[in-house]
Design a protein around this motif. Structure first.
Motif, PDB file in Angstrom:
ATOM      1  N   VAL A  16       0.683  -1.021  -0.175  1.00 30.62           N
ATOM      2  CA  VAL A  16       0.385  -0.033  -0.235  1.00 30.62           C
ATOM      3  C   VAL A  16       0.615   1.176   0.199  1.00 30.62           C
ATOM      4  CG1 VAL A  16      -1.497   1.612   1.773  1.00 30.62           C
ATOM      5  CG2 VAL A  16      -1.732  -1.096   0.665  1.00 30.62           C
ATOM      6  N   ALA A  17       1.773   1.081   0.280  1.00 30.04           N
ATOM      7  CA  ALA A  17       2.541   2.823   0.630  1.00 30.04           C
ATOM      8  C   ALA A  17       3.625   2.428  -0.301  1.00 30.04           C
ATOM      9  CB  ALA A  17       3.582   2.156   1.996  1.00 30.04           C
ATOM     10  N   SER A  18       3.800   1.712  -0.951  1.00 30.75           N
ATOM     11  CA  SER A  18       4.582   1.554  -2.085  1.00 30.75           C
ATOM     12  C   SER A  18       3.577   2.412  -3.178  1.00 30.75           C
ATOM     13  CB  SER A  18       5.610   0.237  -2.830  1.00 30.75           C
ATOM     14  OG  SER A  18       5.436   0.467  -3.848  1.00 30.75           O
ATOM     15  N   ASP A  19       2.766   1.924  -3.395  1.00 25.39           N
ATOM     16  CA  ASP A  19       1.469   2.333  -4.240  1.00 25.39           C
ATOM     17  C   ASP A  19       1.496   3.902  -3.917  1.00 25.39           C
ATOM     18  OD1 ASP A  19       1.041  -0.006  -5.082  1.00 25.39           O
ATOM     19  OD2 ASP A  19      -0.975   0.213  -4.631  1.00 25.39           O
ATOM     20  N   LYS A  20       2.101   4.136  -2.318  1.00 21.97           N
ATOM     21  CA  LYS A  20       1.683   6.185  -2.617  1.00 21.97           C
ATOM     22  C   LYS A  20       2.406   6.828  -2.777  1.00 21.97           C
ATOM     23  CE  LYS A  20      -2.684   4.651  -1.599  1.00 21.97           C
ATOM     24  NZ  LYS A  20      -3.570   5.364  -2.533  1.00 21.97           N
ATOM     25  N   GLY A  21       3.741   5.794  -2.861  1.00 19.50           N
ATOM     26  CA  GLY A  21       5.176   6.952  -2.770  1.00 19.50           C
ATOM     27  C   GLY A  21       5.095   7.379  -1.644  1.00 19.50           C
ATOM     28  N   ILE A  22       5.108   5.972  -0.311  1.00 23.88           N
ATOM     29  CA  ILE A  22       5.660   5.909   0.811  1.00 23.88           C
ATOM     30  C   ILE A  22       6.045   5.044   1.245  1.00 23.88           C
ATOM     31  CG2 ILE A  22       4.717   6.692   3.648  1.00 23.88           C
ATOM     32  CD1 ILE A  22       1.780   7.441   1.279  1.00 23.88           C
ATOM     33  N   THR A  23       7.486   5.457   1.656  1.00 25.48           N
ATOM     34  CA  THR A  23       8.042   4.132   2.027  1.00 25.48           C
ATOM     35  C   THR A  23       8.132   3.638   3.424  1.00 25.48           C
ATOM     36  OG1 THR A  23      10.194   6.282   2.298  1.00 25.48           O
ATOM     37  CG2 THR A  23      10.643   3.735   3.548  1.00 25.48           C
ATOM     38  N   CYS A  24       8.157   2.133   3.691  1.00 22.98           N
ATOM     39  CA  CYS A  24       7.224   1.442   5.162  1.00 22.98           C
ATOM     40  C   CYS A  24       8.133   0.897   5.151  1.00 22.98           C
ATOM     41  CB  CYS A  24       5.442   0.053   4.387  1.00 22.98           C
ATOM     42  SG  CYS A  24       5.824  -0.486   5.706  1.00 22.98           S
ATOM     43  N   ALA A  25       8.523   0.678   6.984  1.00 23.38           N
ATOM     44  CA  ALA A  25       9.555  -0.103   7.293  1.00 23.38           C
ATOM     45  C   ALA A  25       8.979  -1.042   8.481  1.00 23.38           C
ATOM     46  CB  ALA A  25      10.895   0.696   8.487  1.00 23.38           C
ATOM     47  N   SER A  26       9.161  -2.172   8.682  1.00 20.67           N
ATOM     48  CA  SER A  26       8.761  -2.657  10.271  1.00 20.67           C
ATOM     49  C   SER A  26       9.852  -2.667  11.449  1.00 20.67           C
ATOM     50  CB  SER A  26       9.210  -4.588   9.584  1.00 20.67           C
ATOM     51  OG  SER A  26       8.045  -5.276  10.607  1.00 20.67           O
ATOM     52  N   ALA A  27       8.846  -2.242  12.418  1.00 20.28           N
ATOM     53  CA  ALA A  27       9.817  -1.965  13.683  1.00 20.28           C
ATOM     54  C   ALA A  27      10.314  -3.563  13.645  1.00 20.28           C
ATOM     55  CB  ALA A  27       8.691  -1.104  14.428  1.00 20.28           C
ATOM     56  N   GLY A  28       9.795  -4.664  13.647  1.00 17.24           N
ATOM     57  CA  GLY A  28      10.359  -5.619  14.395  1.00 17.24           C
ATOM     58  C   GLY A  28       9.575  -6.309  15.148  1.00 17.24           C
ATOM     59  N   GLY A  29       8.318  -5.236  15.584  1.00 19.82           N
ATOM     60  CA  GLY A  29       7.776  -5.595  16.969  1.00 19.82           C
ATOM     61  C   GLY A  29       7.928  -4.480  17.642  1.00 19.82           C
ATOM     62  N   LYS A  30       7.034  -4.786  18.838  1.00 18.43           N
ATOM     63  CA  LYS A  30       6.228  -4.131  19.377  1.00 18.43           C
ATOM     64  C   LYS A  30       6.594  -2.800  20.290  1.00 18.43           C
ATOM     65  CE  LYS A  30       3.283  -6.287  22.573  1.00 18.43           C
ATOM     66  NZ  LYS A  30       2.979  -6.679  23.288  1.00 18.43           N
ATOM     67  N   SER A  31       8.181  -3.512  20.674  1.00 17.27           N
ATOM     68  CA  SER A  31       8.489  -3.001  21.398  1.00 17.27           C
ATOM     69  C   SER A  31       9.846  -2.259  21.819  1.00 17.27           C
ATOM     70  CB  SER A  31       8.971  -3.670  22.814  1.00 17.27           C
ATOM     71  OG  SER A  31      10.823  -5.149  21.768  1.00 17.27           O
ATOM     72  N   ASN A  32       9.768  -2.313  19.918  1.00 15.41           N
ATOM     73  CA  ASN A  32      10.859  -1.412  18.723  1.00 15.41           C
ATOM     74  C   ASN A  32      10.201  -0.224  18.285  1.00 15.41           C
ATOM     75  OD1 ASN A  32      12.652  -3.829  19.234  1.00 15.41           O
ATOM     76  ND2 ASN A  32      12.169  -5.221  17.558  1.00 15.41           N
ATOM     77  N   MET A  33       9.040  -0.472  18.362  1.00 16.64           N
ATOM     78  CA  MET A  33       8.265   0.421  17.775  1.00 16.64           C
ATOM     79  C   MET A  33       8.633   2.329  18.219  1.00 16.64           C
ATOM     80  SD  MET A  33       5.850   1.481  15.296  1.00 16.64           S
ATOM     81  CE  MET A  33       5.509   0.531  15.386  1.00 16.64           C
ATOM     82  N   ALA A  34       9.079   2.531  19.809  1.00 17.92           N
ATOM     83  CA  ALA A  34       9.838   3.847  19.394  1.00 17.92           C
ATOM     84  C   ALA A  34      11.003   4.374  18.837  1.00 17.92           C
ATOM     85  CB  ALA A  34       9.791   3.635  21.271  1.00 17.92           C
ATOM     86  N   ALA A  35      11.784   3.559  19.414  1.00 17.80           N
ATOM     87  CA  ALA A  35      12.792   3.439  18.543  1.00 17.80           C
ATOM     88  C   ALA A  35      13.253   3.873  17.477  1.00 17.80           C
ATOM     89  CB  ALA A  35      13.962   2.223  18.926  1.00 17.80           C
ATOM     90  N   ALA A  36      11.976   2.855  16.215  1.00 19.83           N
ATOM     91  CA  ALA A  36      12.079   3.356  15.256  1.00 19.83           C
ATOM     92  C   ALA A  36      11.640   4.645  14.546  1.00 19.83           C
ATOM     93  CB  ALA A  36      11.187   2.096  14.275  1.00 19.83           C
ATOM     94  N   ILE A  37       9.738   4.738  15.230  1.00 26.74           N
ATOM     95  CA  ILE A  37       9.677   6.260  15.328  1.00 26.74           C
ATOM     96  C   ILE A  37      10.980   7.617  15.824  1.00 26.74           C
ATOM     97  CG2 ILE A  37       8.327   8.400  16.587  1.00 26.74           C
ATOM     98  CD1 ILE A  37       6.438   5.755  17.186  1.00 26.74           C
TER      99      ILE A  37
END
Length: 162
Positions: A16-37
């Protein structure tokens, strides 16, 4: 866009992101979300399973106080999104989705995410829509099906101009 998921949900949102020209990344789990942000210098749409994201909310809320460019979309789970989309026809599915608490056995399911995954897998077994958590069935990426899943997210997709 950052997803908590690194499997089927990520595969869907990356498309979906690719279709919109947006980058999408996986945080690799909920506990990694803050660091990814924190690692993203751009506005961030966080997509995570609301059914399991509660323990992370305090850290994410703090980040949202510091940055006004963090947006959250927290459906029960990616599997819940698919079930809500109308793609899967199963007797009593509407009842289950309307009142999941009447159907979830907490001794059997650790989380609502596990419950919705089981419902989706059982409902699609042996069909064109057969669902596996680790690898997204390409049928969910067909344009019509993708749009039905995104329609569940309508308030957010309208706000983002999708």
């Amino acid at each position: 866009m950052i997803t908590e998921d690194s499997h089927s949900g990520y595969q869907f949102f990356a498309e979906v992101a690719s279709d919109k020209g947006i980058t999408c990344a996986s945080a690799g789990g909920k506990s990694n979300m803050a660091a990814a942000i924190l690692a993203s210098p751009e506005p961030v749409l966080v997509v995570a399973d609301g059914a399991a994201f509660g323990p992370e909310m305090e850290r994410i809320t703090e980040l949202m106080r510091l940055r006004d460019d963090i947006y959250l979309y927290l459906p029960e789970s990616f599997e819940w999104l698919i079930l809500q989309s109308g793609l899967i026809a199963k007797e009593k599915l509407a009842d289950v989705l309307a009142a999941p608490y009447d159907y979830i056995d907490s001794e059997k399911y650790f989380s609502w995410e596990q419950f919705f995954t089981t419902v989706l897998q059982d409902s699609t077994k042996g069909t064109l829509y057969q669902y596996a958590k680790n690898k997204l069935n390409p049928v969910y990426l067909h344009e019509t099906n993708k749009m039905k899943i995104l329609a569940v997210m309508r308030p957010l997709t309208n706000r983002l101009g999708w």
